[in-house]
Enzyme design. Structure first.
Site, PDB file in Angstrom:
ATOM      1  N   ARG A 168       0.842  -1.205   0.000  1.00 46.46           N
ATOM      2  CA  ARG A 168       0.000   0.000   0.000  1.00 46.46           C
ATOM      3  C   ARG A 168       0.878   1.256   0.000  1.00 46.46           C
ATOM      4  O   ARG A 168       0.641   2.199  -0.729  1.00 46.46           O
ATOM      5  CB  ARG A 168      -0.929  -0.010   1.211  1.00 46.46           C
ATOM      6  CG  ARG A 168      -1.547   1.328   1.588  1.00 46.46           C
ATOM      7  CD  ARG A 168      -2.638   1.795   0.696  1.00 46.46           C
ATOM      8  NE  ARG A 168      -3.791   0.930   0.827  1.00 46.46           N
ATOM      9  CZ  ARG A 168      -4.878   1.064   0.081  1.00 46.46           C
ATOM     10  NH1 ARG A 168      -4.957   2.003  -0.814  1.00 46.46           N
ATOM     11  NH2 ARG A 168      -5.885   0.236   0.222  1.00 46.46           N
ATOM     12  N   ILE A 211      -0.942   6.482   8.612  1.00 44.88           N
ATOM     13  CA  ILE A 211      -1.908   5.431   8.935  1.00 44.88           C
ATOM     14  C   ILE A 211      -1.753   4.289   7.928  1.00 44.88           C
ATOM     15  O   ILE A 211      -2.547   4.155   6.989  1.00 44.88           O
ATOM     16  CB  ILE A 211      -3.361   5.973   8.961  1.00 44.88           C
ATOM     17  CG1 ILE A 211      -3.480   7.178   9.908  1.00 44.88           C
ATOM     18  CG2 ILE A 211      -4.327   4.868   9.383  1.00 44.88           C
ATOM     19  CD1 ILE A 211      -4.872   7.789   9.992  1.00 44.88           C
ATOM     20  N   PRO A 212      -0.720   3.477   8.096  1.00 46.15           N
ATOM     21  CA  PRO A 212      -0.547   2.353   7.178  1.00 46.15           C
ATOM     22  C   PRO A 212      -1.647   1.297   7.347  1.00 46.15           C
ATOM     23  O   PRO A 212      -2.089   1.028   8.461  1.00 46.15           O
ATOM     24  CB  PRO A 212       0.828   1.787   7.540  1.00 46.15           C
ATOM     25  CG  PRO A 212       1.176   2.343   8.865  1.00 46.15           C
ATOM     26  CD  PRO A 212       0.369   3.571   9.072  1.00 46.15           C
ATOM     27  N   HIS A 213      -2.062   0.755   6.209  1.00 45.91           N
ATOM     28  CA  HIS A 213      -3.070  -0.304   6.183  1.00 45.91           C
ATOM     29  C   HIS A 213      -2.872  -1.106   4.908  1.00 45.91           C
ATOM     30  O   HIS A 213      -2.089  -0.717   4.047  1.00 45.91           O
ATOM     31  CB  HIS A 213      -4.478   0.289   6.293  1.00 45.91           C
ATOM     32  CG  HIS A 213      -4.781   1.352   5.285  1.00 45.91           C
ATOM     33  ND1 HIS A 213      -4.239   2.622   5.362  1.00 45.91           N
ATOM     34  CD2 HIS A 213      -5.547   1.344   4.175  1.00 45.91           C
ATOM     35  CE1 HIS A 213      -4.680   3.354   4.337  1.00 45.91           C
ATOM     36  NE2 HIS A 213      -5.460   2.591   3.605  1.00 45.91           N
ATOM     37  N   GLY A 214      -3.572  -2.196   4.779  1.00 47.47           N
ATOM     38  CA  GLY A 214      -3.376  -3.101   3.652  1.00 47.47           C
ATOM     39  C   GLY A 214      -3.973  -2.604   2.350  1.00 47.47           C
ATOM     40  O   GLY A 214      -4.803  -1.688   2.328  1.00 47.47           O
TER      41      GLY A 214
END
Length: 142
Positions: free
Chosen positions: A46, A60-63
């Site tokens: 991502r 805000i890291p996310h998949g």
């Protein structure tokens, strides 16, 4: 299972780069049973597609899309990085919040978080917090 607990917070962290910070945020989610370990790789993917730095000293890291099968429960991790970690030129994150949303709840989680972190005063409180309870009180998501 609660989305956000004291165990999901790690204070006073230092990272050499954003990849290391994303790995740490994802590792909390994996270690606490929110996601399968492979989800961390989707968080890195991502970041390569589009920066998860959202401004206001927050990332805000996310998949990526398609990683939903790697999420077992909705969860949030938070890393306090007092010295900051670069997410690109002019993009220094002092708070890194990893999220995983089961059954498309990630947008709801992002909305709740954005309401909190768009306030610079709240972000400064997160950066200066002395313990996990202060952070839980500011974020307010359970």
């Amino acid at each position: 299972m609660n989305i956000f607990t004291k165990d999901n917070i790690i204070m006073n962290q230092t990272f050499s780069d954003k990849e290391e910070a994303i790995n740490a945020a994802g590792r909390i989610l994996a270690d606490r049973g929110y996601v399968q370990p492979e989800y961390i790789e989707s968080m890195q993917k991502r970041e390569k597609v589009i920066s998860t730095y959202v401004g206001n000293k927050i990332a805000i890291p996310h998949g990526i899309n398609g990683s939903e099968s790697q999420i077992m429960e909705s969860g949030i991790s938070l890393l306090q990085v007092p010295q900051g970690v670069s997410f690109g030129k002019g993009k220094t994150a002092y708070i890194v919040i990893g999220i995983a949303g089961k059954n498309n709840t990630h947008m709801s989680i992002l909305t709740q978080l954005s309401e909190i972190v768009c306030d610079v005063e709240n972000v400064d409180k997160l950066i200066q917090a002395k313990d996990e309870q202060e952070i839980l009180d500011i974020i307010g998501i359970k």
